[in-house]
Design an enzyme around this catalytic site. Structure first.
Site, short mmCIF file in Angstrom:
data_model
loop_
_atom_site.label_atom_id
_atom_site.label_comp_id
_atom_site.label_asym_id
_atom_site.label_seq_id
_atom_site.Cartn_x
_atom_site.Cartn_y
_atom_site.Cartn_z
CG ASP A 172 55.77 54.19 -7.15
OD1 ASP A 172 54.73 54.86 -6.98
OD2 ASP A 172 55.82 52.96 -6.93
CE1 TYR B 119 56.88 54.71 -3.80
CE2 TYR B 119 59.25 55.02 -3.56
CZ TYR B 119 58.18 54.40 -4.16
OH TYR B 119 58.40 53.46 -5.14
#
Length: 425
Positions: A10, A237
């Site tokens: 991430d 995201y």
């Protein structure tokens, strides 16, 4: 055997920390060797799971960021200091307690303090008087009494039932006419692009979703893990503190708006939103759809209801943020006579602007505008008839208990941050 290893965890400090741990393990792994010895280990990041974004990230491959890893380790150390230090004390002093934490303990204190405020609240009684007014074939329900004699009435002017009954009798006996029509135009700017915190707040108030449920569904939309999907993500995201939108998305958005709604709905210049947050993650882009032309109507039959509702919310906010201001007209009417003044107001949207992105509300806005045009035929001096004059008792209310959304907002305002993201598994 491989020459190159790419770490695509991430794009936040936790993701950087995971990449750093992987790098340590991979470099120590004897079975992982390339032709020149140790393989090249590089870090790539992308904000959306689409083929273009992934291919573009390969061009920007880099080393693992020491600064982000340090930020991750500092936050982890703080979590350990608070959680590991306080939790055993709780278990000893308060049997049955779960644990303490950097965010959860602060949130618990805020909840307890709010409950104390609610318990300490002493209701204050006050009264209001209203009436239904008919003028020129138009009915104004619940017009409020705002002046009696020479006195302008405030919230607590009618403190007792006797005061309210005298005011009610005065309204019933008064001969009223339409004395004042005031017109005002207001502008409403679009909502700022969504961060994690504002997404959780909005999903709570609009969709009734908890913070945990919101993040789990958003994770699915980000990963492209949804029914009828192509494997590409639908949103960027979802753990971010920034309101920045990429120039490429803004340009796509402007092209879509001009083609779908027309040039009047497009500001002369793109809207830029400066981030108010000082958190480490504000460099990330705001939460937005990966493709603005993929409107919610095209996905309604392809997504599960929960997924579609959250995507619809994200799409409307992101696309609406690049549209023109909405304009609303308010007509304020005052009905006066015999020392009594009642007031009523009606508001309608005269130019939708960014509200046009919300197709579900279009019918109600059109109906309100038609009523507004009918009310514009009224003129000062028209005679009025009153009916349904009532006095109502009220009491001041204590502050409300926290909901998921309001607690997230309060934590953000205090600079505490948010709890670690839940795992979708």
């Amino acid at each position: 055997r491989c020459e190159r290893v790419l770490l695509a965890t991430d794009p936040d400090r936790e993701g950087e920390g995971i990449a750093w741990h992987l790098q340590q393990e991979l470099e120590a792994c004897p079975s992982l060797r390339g032709s020149a010895g140790k393989p090249s280990i590089q870090r790539i990041t992308f904000n959306e799971v689409t083929s273009k974004a992934v291919l573009r990230s390969l061009e920007g491959a880099r080393e693992v960021s020491t600064a982000l890893v340090d930020a991750y380790r500092a936050r982890r150390a703080l979590d350990h200091l608070v959680g590991f230090g306080l939790s055993p004390v709780l278990w000893r002093k308060l049997p049955g307690s779960k644990s303490a934490g950097r965010v959860q303990s602060a949130a618990l204190r805020m909840i307890c303090e709010r409950d104390d405020e609610i318990s300490a609240h002493v209701p204050v009684e006050y009264w209001s008087v209203s009436a239904d007014v008919e003028v020129g074939g138009h009915s104004f329900e619940g017009a409020s009494l705002v002046a009696l004699g020479e006195e302008k009435l405030g919230k607590f002017s009618l403190a007792k039932e006797e005061d309210a009954e005298r005011a009610r009798a005065a309204v019933e006996s008064a001969q009223l006419s339409l004395t004042t029509i005031k017109e005002t135009i207001s502008r409403k700017q679009p909502r700022r692009p969504l961060t994690t915190s504002t997404l959780q707040q909005l999903a709570s108030s609009r969709l009734g979703m908890s913070a945990t449920e919101t993040m789990v569904v958003a994770q699915k939309l980000y990963e492209g893990d949804h029914a009828g999907g192509t494997g590409e993500g639908l949103i960027t995201y979802m753990r971010t503190d920034g309101t920045y939108l990429s120039p490429a998305f803004v340009q796509q958005c402007r092209e879509y708006i001009e083609g779908e709604f027309g040039g009047d709905y497009l500001p002369q210049k793109p809207r830029l939103f400066a981030s108010k947050s000082k958190n480490a993650q504000e460099a990330h882009e705001a939460i937005r759809p990966t493709n603005p032309s993929l409107s919610p109507s095209k996905l309604k039959k392809k997504l599960e209801p929960r997924h579609w509702r959250l995507y619809d919310l994200i799409w409307r906010v992101a696309v609406g943020s690049q549209m023109s201001d909405a304009r609303a007209k308010t007509l304020s009417f005052e009905f006066s006579g015999d020392g009594v003044t009642l007031r009523s107001a009606f508001t309608a949207t005269v130019f939708e602007g960014h509200l046009a992105a919300d197709a579900e509300g279009a019918g109600a806005r059109r109906a309100a505008l038609e009523k507004m045009r009918a009310l514009e035929s009224l003129g000062e001096g028209d005679a009025c008839e009153t009916s349904g004059v009532v006095s109502r008792q009220h009491h001041t209310s204590p502050p409300p208990k926290f909901s998921d959304g309001t607690l997230v907002k309060a934590l953000e305002e205090c600079g505490i941050g948010r709890a670690p993201a839940p795992s979708p598994n």
